[in-house]
Design a protein around this motif. Structure first.
Motif, PDB file in Angstrom:
ATOM      1  N   TYR A  58       0.926  -1.383  -0.219  1.00 42.64           N
ATOM      2  CA  TYR A  58       0.136  -0.169   0.077  1.00 42.64           C
ATOM      3  C   TYR A  58       0.421   1.301   0.089  1.00 42.64           C
ATOM      4  O   TYR A  58       1.973   1.471   0.880  1.00 42.64           O
ATOM      5  N   LEU A  59       0.480   1.902  -0.897  1.00 41.98           N
ATOM      6  CA  LEU A  59       1.876   3.054  -1.448  1.00 41.98           C
ATOM      7  C   LEU A  59       1.614   4.080  -0.028  1.00 41.98           C
ATOM      8  O   LEU A  59       2.502   4.275   0.818  1.00 41.98           O
ATOM      9  N   THR A  88       2.256   5.922  -9.877  1.00 37.43           N
ATOM     10  CA  THR A  88       3.875   5.430 -10.368  1.00 37.43           C
ATOM     11  C   THR A  88       4.550   6.284 -10.182  1.00 37.43           C
ATOM     12  O   THR A  88       5.583   6.110  -9.855  1.00 37.43           O
ATOM     13  N   ARG A  89       4.261   8.024  -9.993  1.00 34.81           N
ATOM     14  CA  ARG A  89       5.291   9.173 -10.101  1.00 34.81           C
ATOM     15  C   ARG A  89       6.507   8.482  -8.948  1.00 34.81           C
ATOM     16  O   ARG A  89       7.374   8.588  -8.519  1.00 34.81           O
ATOM     17  N   GLN A  90       5.584   8.386  -7.453  1.00 33.43           N
ATOM     18  CA  GLN A  90       6.084   8.276  -6.106  1.00 33.43           C
ATOM     19  C   GLN A  90       6.554   6.747  -5.883  1.00 33.43           C
ATOM     20  O   GLN A  90       7.507   6.877  -5.539  1.00 33.43           O
ATOM     21  N   TRP A  97      13.352  -1.344  -6.428  1.00 29.28           N
ATOM     22  CA  TRP A  97      12.314  -2.480  -6.622  1.00 29.28           C
ATOM     23  C   TRP A  97      10.543  -2.605  -6.917  1.00 29.28           C
ATOM     24  O   TRP A  97      10.086  -2.227  -5.855  1.00 29.28           O
ATOM     25  N   VAL A  98       9.901  -3.448  -8.101  1.00 28.82           N
ATOM     26  CA  VAL A  98       8.392  -3.229  -8.930  1.00 28.82           C
ATOM     27  C   VAL A  98       8.277  -4.694  -8.628  1.00 28.82           C
ATOM     28  O   VAL A  98       8.816  -4.660  -9.840  1.00 28.82           O
ATOM     29  N   SER A 111       9.267   4.922 -16.130  1.00 33.11           N
ATOM     30  CA  SER A 111      10.177   4.782 -17.361  1.00 33.11           C
ATOM     31  C   SER A 111      10.535   5.856 -17.040  1.00 33.11           C
ATOM     32  O   SER A 111      11.370   6.771 -16.790  1.00 33.11           O
ATOM     33  N   GLU A 112       9.595   6.638 -17.556  1.00 33.54           N
ATOM     34  CA  GLU A 112       9.389   7.641 -17.459  1.00 33.54           C
ATOM     35  C   GLU A 112       9.907   8.989 -16.198  1.00 33.54           C
ATOM     36  O   GLU A 112       9.803  10.338 -16.268  1.00 33.54           O
ATOM     37  N   GLN A 113       8.753   8.498 -15.542  1.00 38.43           N
ATOM     38  CA  GLN A 113       9.085   9.236 -14.181  1.00 38.43           C
ATOM     39  C   GLN A 113      10.382   9.403 -12.787  1.00 38.43           C
ATOM     40  O   GLN A 113      10.612   9.519 -11.814  1.00 38.43           O
ATOM     41  N   ARG A 114      11.488   8.017 -13.268  1.00 36.15           N
ATOM     42  CA  ARG A 114      12.349   7.769 -12.669  1.00 36.15           C
ATOM     43  C   ARG A 114      13.229   8.438 -13.122  1.00 36.15           C
ATOM     44  O   ARG A 114      14.160   9.105 -13.991  1.00 36.15           O
TER      45      ARG A 114
END
Length: 234
Positions: A58-59, A88-90, A97-98, A111-114
């Protein structure tokens, strides 16, 4: 009542014994302590016992713990829950790892937000290995296309596959589910060299980690056997 340190010792011995019985190299299987609903104090106790990798579902709960434990640099955070596009940004900025990427849209956003200044985000593709309607994950026949699409994305390292087989299966069926995931990874490595390291199988939990290790697990995700039974919801 056993302490968290005692529990980690017991689980570690189970992992070592199963690894040896499977004829695999010592240290080839890693313990991911599933820490959802657990407090920062419990994680501190686990770290003191030598545990460093923690899996969160849970984020917001995870972000609170990440903030509370910023003074513990050895912790490696793994996100293992379902991923909504607006989260996804956070996830991309807070985890190493995900394990639960199940579609190209999520991979692209990660990928864009890393931040390129960070190491690549290690990802596993979640496979719905038993085709259960209630579970997330891509189907086995979707894997080759998904791997081909995700492989070139920057800021990600495609490490392997994750699954949560139906725990109510007979033991023989459960073992077959783990074997199917392992076979799928072997096929991907043979057919798509260069798609990523593809060295990871995230499978097996408290009740079935020995079966998963026998079939090739490299991460076992263990919650209750580490932290004890979760308290009932109020």
């Amino acid at each position: 009542m056993s302490s968290i340190a005692d529990n980690i010792g017991s689980v570690t011995r189970r992992i070592q014994k199963a690894t040896l019985q499977a004829g695999r190299a010592p240290g080839s299987v890693h313990l991911l302590a599933v820490s959802k609903t657990r407090s920062a104090e419990e994680l501190h106790e686990a770290v003191a016992a030598g545990q460093s990798a923690f899996g969160e579902n849970y984020l917001q709960e995870a972000l609170d713990k990440i903030d509370a434990l910023r003074d513990v640099p050895e912790i490696e955070w793994h996100f293992i829950g379902p991923i909504q596009s607006n989260k996804t940004r956070q996830i991309a900025s807070s985890f190493s790892w995900v394990h639960s990427v199940d579609r190209l849209k999520i991979a692209r956003r990660l990928s864009e937000q890393r931040d390129p200044a960070l190491p690549p985000l290690n990802i596993c593709l979640q496979v719905n290995i038993n085709g259960e309607e209630s579970k997330s994950g891509c189907l086995l026949d979707q894997l080759p296309q998904l791997v081909g699409d995700i492989g070139p994305l920057p800021n990600l390292s495609l490490r392997g596959l994750m699954a949560i087989p139906d725990p109510d299966q007979p033991e023989a069926s459960l073992r077959l589910s783990f074997r199917k995931l392992a076979d799928a990874l072997t096929d991907l490595k043979a057919s798509r060299p260069g798609a990523g390291p593809l060295d990871t199988l995230s499978m097996g939990m408290s009740s079935d980690l020995e079966l998963a290790i026998a079939e090739g697990a490299t991460w076992v995700r263990v919650g209750s056997a580490v932290f004890g039974a979760r308290p009932p919801k109020s």
